[in-house]
Scaffold this motif. Structure first.
Motif, PDB file in Angstrom:
ATOM      1  N   LYS A   2      -1.649   3.755  -4.659  1.00 45.28           N
ATOM      2  CA  LYS A   2      -1.660   2.743  -3.636  1.00 45.28           C
ATOM      3  C   LYS A   2      -0.261   2.218  -3.360  1.00 45.28           C
ATOM      4  CE  LYS A   2      -6.234   1.811  -5.041  1.00 45.28           C
ATOM      5  NZ  LYS A   2      -7.013   1.190  -6.030  1.00 45.28           N
ATOM      6  N   SER A   6       5.333   0.848   0.045  1.00 44.93           N
ATOM      7  CA  SER A   6       5.459  -0.470  -0.540  1.00 44.93           C
ATOM      8  C   SER A   6       6.849  -1.073  -0.427  1.00 44.93           C
ATOM      9  CB  SER A   6       5.050  -0.436  -2.018  1.00 44.93           C
ATOM     10  OG  SER A   6       3.697  -0.183  -2.121  1.00 44.93           O
ATOM     11  N   THR A 146       2.242  -3.716   0.512  1.00 45.32           N
ATOM     12  CA  THR A 146       1.040  -2.995   0.076  1.00 45.32           C
ATOM     13  C   THR A 146      -0.143  -3.323   0.976  1.00 45.32           C
ATOM     14  OG1 THR A 146       1.758  -2.892  -2.244  1.00 45.32           O
ATOM     15  CG2 THR A 146      -0.597  -2.682  -1.820  1.00 45.32           C
ATOM     16  N   CYS A 150      -1.374  -0.052   3.022  1.00 48.39           N
ATOM     17  CA  CYS A 150      -2.261   0.729   2.153  1.00 48.39           C
ATOM     18  C   CYS A 150      -3.751   0.486   2.347  1.00 48.39           C
ATOM     19  CB  CYS A 150      -1.889   0.482   0.690  1.00 48.39           C
ATOM     20  SG  CYS A 150      -0.231   1.040   0.259  1.00 48.39           S
TER      21      CYS A 150
END
Length: 266
Positions: A2, A6, A146, A150
């Protein structure tokens, strides 16, 4: 898995951490103490007929999915004929089968995460950004990016406050309401060996940001805690198989009188 995106496009953010020690924030979900409890029931075990949440794709979702899948295929050396997310999950299963051990699978997943970023970007982030403000700025930045980049992989999620080891609280958490990756893979081992452990390792070793991930196999939620180191004794590998796990179903048919509660992939 994940960590995609980022640090891309991240900009410095104002400090949103509480300086009051031992001040605790109330959040609107169950505490982490029950997230990895061995006695917790899964959605299937509890008889909850909860429908899968309907995820609305974002503008860049296909781009992120294809980028991630291409890197995964390069590592595995095989691709599924299925398109989209279903094909991605099949390739992830092949990654688990390819690994000679759990540590081997974790190392492969970390290589995939590293390959998603331009050369030297991770090193620069670790050297220049991670030390600022005792690491809190970097933790808040990756939490926000994130959430922005994601959700195609995890489903709906949001930034929340978490308690840090120094006794303060900081908005460096990410709460995943119902993880799409876990729900679609239906496997504790895939969750831990291709997501939790490699993602924690990736952020700490290659971005300088400690991370503790606490998946809840009862309701498929997950709590990210950026800025918090994982404990040395992690009880996640002791979790039983999910009732929905196809591998567990096959094992139950073959070995009716054998204890198969523990996931063989953990």
């Amino acid at each position: 898995m994940k960590a995609l995106g980022s640090v891309i496009g991240a900009a410095p953010l104002p400090v949103l951490c509480s300086s009051v020690r031992n001040h605790r924030f109330r959040v609107s979900f169950s505490s982490s103490s029950s997230s990895s409890s061995l006695g917790s029931k899964t959605v299937e075990q509890g008889g909850i007929a909860a429908p899968k949440p309907e995820y609305k794709p974002g503008v860049f979702d296909d781009l992120f999915l294809n980028l991630f899948r291409n890197k995964l295929v390069q590592e595995v050396g095989w691709d599924s004929k299925k398109p989209g997310y279903d094909g991605l999950i099949e390739v992830v299963n092949r990654l688990m089968m390819k690994g000679t051990s759990n540590s081997n699978t974790v190392e492969a997943a970390v290589r995939i995460l590293r390959s998603l970023f331009p050369p030297y970007l991770l090193e620069l982030y670790k050297m220049l950004i991670a030390p600022i403000g005792g690491g809190k700025i970097a933790a808040m930045m990756v939490a926000r990016v994130t959430v922005l980049t994601c959700q195609w992989l995890m489903g709906t999620c949001k930034v929340n406050s978490v308690d840090l080891p120094d006794g303060t609280s900081c908005s460096s958490g990410v709460y995943v309401e119902r993880c799409r990756y876990l729900e679609e893979s239906k496997c504790v081992g895939i969750c831990t060996n291709t997501c939790k452990f490699p993602t924690q390792t990736f952020f700490k070793d290659h971005m300088g940001v400690p991370l503790l991930m606490e998946p809840n196999f009862g309701d498929y939620s997950c709590q990210f805690k950026f800025g918090v180191l994982p404990p040395q004794d992690d009880t996640i590998p002791k979790e039983p198989c999910l009732e929905a796990c196809p591998n567990a179903s096959q094992r139950r048919m073959v070995a009716r009188n054998v204890d198969i509660t523990t996931c063989p992939k953990t």
